[in-house]
Design a protein around this motif. Structure first.
Motif, PDB file in Angstrom:
ATOM      1  N   ARG A 284       0.947  -1.142  -0.134  1.00  0.00           N
ATOM      2  CA  ARG A 284      -0.019  -0.114   0.009  1.00  0.00           C
ATOM      3  C   ARG A 284       0.794   1.143   0.101  1.00  0.00           C
ATOM      4  N   ILE A 285       0.525   2.280  -0.893  1.00  0.00           N
ATOM      5  CA  ILE A 285       1.217   3.498  -1.078  1.00  0.00           C
ATOM      6  C   ILE A 285       0.426   4.607  -0.401  1.00  0.00           C
ATOM      7  N   SER A 286       0.742   5.216   0.767  1.00  0.00           N
ATOM      8  CA  SER A 286       0.111   6.027   1.404  1.00  0.00           C
ATOM      9  C   SER A 286       0.549   7.528   1.279  1.00  0.00           C
ATOM     10  N   GLU A 287       2.005   7.801   0.936  1.00  0.00           N
ATOM     11  CA  GLU A 287       2.422   8.912   0.615  1.00  0.00           C
ATOM     12  C   GLU A 287       3.134   9.294  -0.766  1.00  0.00           C
ATOM     13  N   ARG A 288       3.068  10.304  -1.300  1.00  0.00           N
ATOM     14  CA  ARG A 288       3.593  10.360  -2.491  1.00  0.00           C
ATOM     15  C   ARG A 288       4.185  11.937  -2.501  1.00  0.00           C
ATOM     16  N   SER A 289       5.364  12.239  -3.296  1.00  0.00           N
ATOM     17  CA  SER A 289       6.004  13.527  -3.410  1.00  0.00           C
ATOM     18  C   SER A 289       6.743  13.131  -4.582  1.00  0.00           C
ATOM     19  N   THR A 290       7.724  14.283  -4.779  1.00  0.00           N
ATOM     20  CA  THR A 290       8.385  14.345  -5.790  1.00  0.00           C
ATOM     21  C   THR A 290       9.994  14.435  -5.451  1.00  0.00           C
ATOM     22  N   ASP A 291      10.698  13.321  -5.522  1.00  0.00           N
ATOM     23  CA  ASP A 291      12.241  13.484  -5.103  1.00  0.00           C
ATOM     24  C   ASP A 291      12.747  12.705  -6.001  1.00  0.00           C
ATOM     25  N   LEU A 292      13.515  13.705  -7.184  1.00  0.00           N
ATOM     26  CA  LEU A 292      14.224  13.271  -8.287  1.00  0.00           C
ATOM     27  C   LEU A 292      15.428  12.448  -7.894  1.00  0.00           C
ATOM     28  N   ARG A 293      16.186  12.925  -6.948  1.00  0.00           N
ATOM     29  CA  ARG A 293      17.393  12.250  -6.450  1.00  0.00           C
ATOM     30  C   ARG A 293      17.338  11.020  -6.226  1.00  0.00           C
ATOM     31  N   LYS A 294      16.328  10.589  -5.097  1.00  0.00           N
ATOM     32  CA  LYS A 294      15.973   9.309  -5.086  1.00  0.00           C
ATOM     33  C   LYS A 294      15.388   8.492  -6.112  1.00  0.00           C
ATOM     34  N   LEU A 295      14.824   9.176  -6.775  1.00  0.00           N
ATOM     35  CA  LEU A 295      14.410   8.311  -7.995  1.00  0.00           C
ATOM     36  C   LEU A 295      15.666   8.009  -9.107  1.00  0.00           C
ATOM     37  N   ALA A 296      16.444   8.772  -9.263  1.00  0.00           N
ATOM     38  CA  ALA A 296      17.699   8.622 -10.019  1.00  0.00           C
ATOM     39  C   ALA A 296      18.678   7.430  -9.379  1.00  0.00           C
ATOM     40  N   GLU A 297      18.584   7.422  -7.972  1.00  0.00           N
ATOM     41  CA  GLU A 297      19.352   6.386  -7.382  1.00  0.00           C
ATOM     42  C   GLU A 297      18.710   5.026  -7.438  1.00  0.00           C
ATOM     43  N   VAL A 298      17.453   4.997  -7.500  1.00  0.00           N
ATOM     44  CA  VAL A 298      16.695   3.719  -7.351  1.00  0.00           C
ATOM     45  C   VAL A 298      17.132   3.406  -8.858  1.00  0.00           C
ATOM     46  N   ASN A 299      16.945   4.065  -9.904  1.00  0.00           N
ATOM     47  CA  ASN A 299      17.112   3.582 -11.261  1.00  0.00           C
ATOM     48  C   ASN A 299      18.472   3.215 -11.585  1.00  0.00           C
ATOM     49  N   ASP A 300      19.574   3.825 -10.669  1.00  0.00           N
ATOM     50  CA  ASP A 300      21.083   3.403 -10.783  1.00  0.00           C
ATOM     51  C   ASP A 300      21.244   1.871 -10.399  1.00  0.00           C
ATOM     52  N   ILE A 301      20.558   1.745  -9.137  1.00  0.00           N
ATOM     53  CA  ILE A 301      20.607   0.514  -8.384  1.00  0.00           C
ATOM     54  C   ILE A 301      20.062  -0.618  -9.428  1.00  0.00           C
ATOM     55  N   SER A 302      19.016  -0.141  -9.796  1.00  0.00           N
ATOM     56  CA  SER A 302      18.264  -1.392 -10.512  1.00  0.00           C
ATOM     57  C   SER A 302      19.052  -1.668 -11.941  1.00  0.00           C
ATOM     58  N   ARG A 303      19.711  -0.583 -12.472  1.00  0.00           N
ATOM     59  CA  ARG A 303      20.532  -0.972 -13.795  1.00  0.00           C
ATOM     60  C   ARG A 303      21.583  -1.843 -13.417  1.00  0.00           C
ATOM     61  N   LYS A 304      22.339  -1.519 -12.437  1.00  0.00           N
ATOM     62  CA  LYS A 304      23.335  -2.170 -11.756  1.00  0.00           C
ATOM     63  C   LYS A 304      23.219  -3.704 -11.674  1.00  0.00           C
ATOM     64  N   ILE A 305      21.946  -3.956 -11.166  1.00  0.00           N
ATOM     65  CA  ILE A 305      21.310  -5.300 -10.850  1.00  0.00           C
ATOM     66  C   ILE A 305      21.159  -6.293 -12.320  1.00  0.00           C
ATOM     67  N   VAL A 306      20.630  -5.444 -13.136  1.00  0.00           N
ATOM     68  CA  VAL A 306      20.457  -6.024 -14.330  1.00  0.00           C
ATOM     69  C   VAL A 306      21.500  -6.202 -15.284  1.00  0.00           C
ATOM     70  N   GLU A 307      22.550  -5.406 -15.077  1.00  0.00           N
ATOM     71  CA  GLU A 307      23.892  -5.563 -15.698  1.00  0.00           C
ATOM     72  C   GLU A 307      24.793  -6.639 -14.832  1.00  0.00           C
ATOM     73  N   GLY A 308      24.544  -6.817 -13.928  1.00  0.00           N
ATOM     74  CA  GLY A 308      25.030  -7.929 -12.976  1.00  0.00           C
ATOM     75  C   GLY A 308      26.256  -7.422 -12.260  1.00  0.00           C
ATOM     76  N   GLY A 309      26.141  -6.137 -12.006  1.00  0.00           N
ATOM     77  CA  GLY A 309      27.311  -5.379 -11.199  1.00  0.00           C
ATOM     78  C   GLY A 309      27.179  -5.351  -9.767  1.00  0.00           C
ATOM     79  N   VAL A 310      26.060  -5.791  -9.149  1.00  0.00           N
ATOM     80  CA  VAL A 310      25.910  -5.928  -7.924  1.00  0.00           C
ATOM     81  C   VAL A 310      25.424  -7.185  -7.479  1.00  0.00           C
TER      82      VAL A 310
END
Length: 251
Positions: free
Chosen positions: A72-98
């Motif tokens: 359940r998602i109860s709070e939403r805001s705009t946090d582009l820094r966190k969004l970019a860091e999650v994308n970076d971690i997910s890309r590293k998982i897909v690439e096998g780098g972590v």
């Protein structure tokens, strides 16, 4: 990375945590589902299913019904820094780098962080945006300072009221009333000239631009439920802002 060693529960935990942070940080529904599908495929589970709305994430992996999860998602805001860091971690998982364990820990630390810009800096940003929009809408330079001050005051009022009032639309209504009243006072005492341009410029920090953009992107991607709900939320926000300004002008 040995995909076969990643348990289904751990894979779902990683995907749900990443999806939750993207959705809470202002990401669109199509981005959440795409990220989760790419992660499960990289972790060795290509047959996964997700259903995402602005308030709920439902996720499961074929053959692992007990591991079907809902969040359940109860709070939403705009946090582009966190969004970019999650994308970076997910890309590293897909690439096998972590490794999955390390990625999950990094996502947990990122989720627990409460970093945000100081209110003074946010107010300064809102002030600058208000002044720039005044000039962009062909307002005069004599109205620049009134728009800057009204925009900053309106944004600070929104942040403070929203801390004590859970209903976001009520906070936006009062914030719009505050900036409208300040703009009217500037013009009344001769410190401003064009009331319309001052209000238009100062109200821009409250306009739901991210919501409108995400609603259109979700609708174009075929996520009709999410696109419609985000569009309705954006409409309510715009209505609250308009009602606050209208109340000032009618007094």
């Amino acid at each position: 990375m040995d995909c076969e060693s990643v348990e289904a529960k751990q894979a779902i935990d990683i995907c749900l945590l990443a999806g939750k942070m993207i959705l809470q940080s202002g990401g669109e529904t199509v981005r959440v589902e795409d990220t989760m599908m790419r992660l499960t495929s990289a972790l060795g589970y290509p047959n996964a299913h997700s259903f995402v709305t602005p308030t709920v994430i439902l996720f499961s992996i074929d053959g692992h019904e007990p591991n079907t999860r809902i969040f359940r998602i109860s709070e939403r805001s705009t946090d582009l820094r966190k969004l970019a860091e999650v994308n970076d971690i997910s890309r590293k998982i897909v690439e096998g780098g972590v490794r999955p364990e390390e990625a999950y820990e990094r996502l947990k630390r990122l989720d627990e962080e409460k970093r945000s810009y100081p209110l003074a800096l946010q107010a300064a940003g809102a002030a600058l945006v208000s002044g720039c929009f005044l000039i962009m809408f062909r307002g005069g330079w004599p109205d620049f300072i009134p728009a800057v001050l009204a925009g900053a005051a309106g944004y600070v009022a929104f942040v403070w009221i929203h801390r004590f009032v859970a209903v976001k639309f009520f906070a936006e209504f009062l914030a719009a009333f505050v900036l409208g009243a300040i703009s009217r006072l500037f013009v009344y005492y001769g410190l401003g000239h064009d009331l319309d341009k001052i209000i238009i410029g100062s109200v821009m920090p409250l306009v739901p631009g991210v919501l409108i953009t995400n609603a259109v992107r979700d609708l174009m991607a075929g996520h009709l439920l999410s696109g419609t709900s985000k569009g309705a939320e954006a409409f309510l926000t715009a209505f609250a802002i308009g009602a606050g300004i209208a109340l000032v002008l009618s007094i």
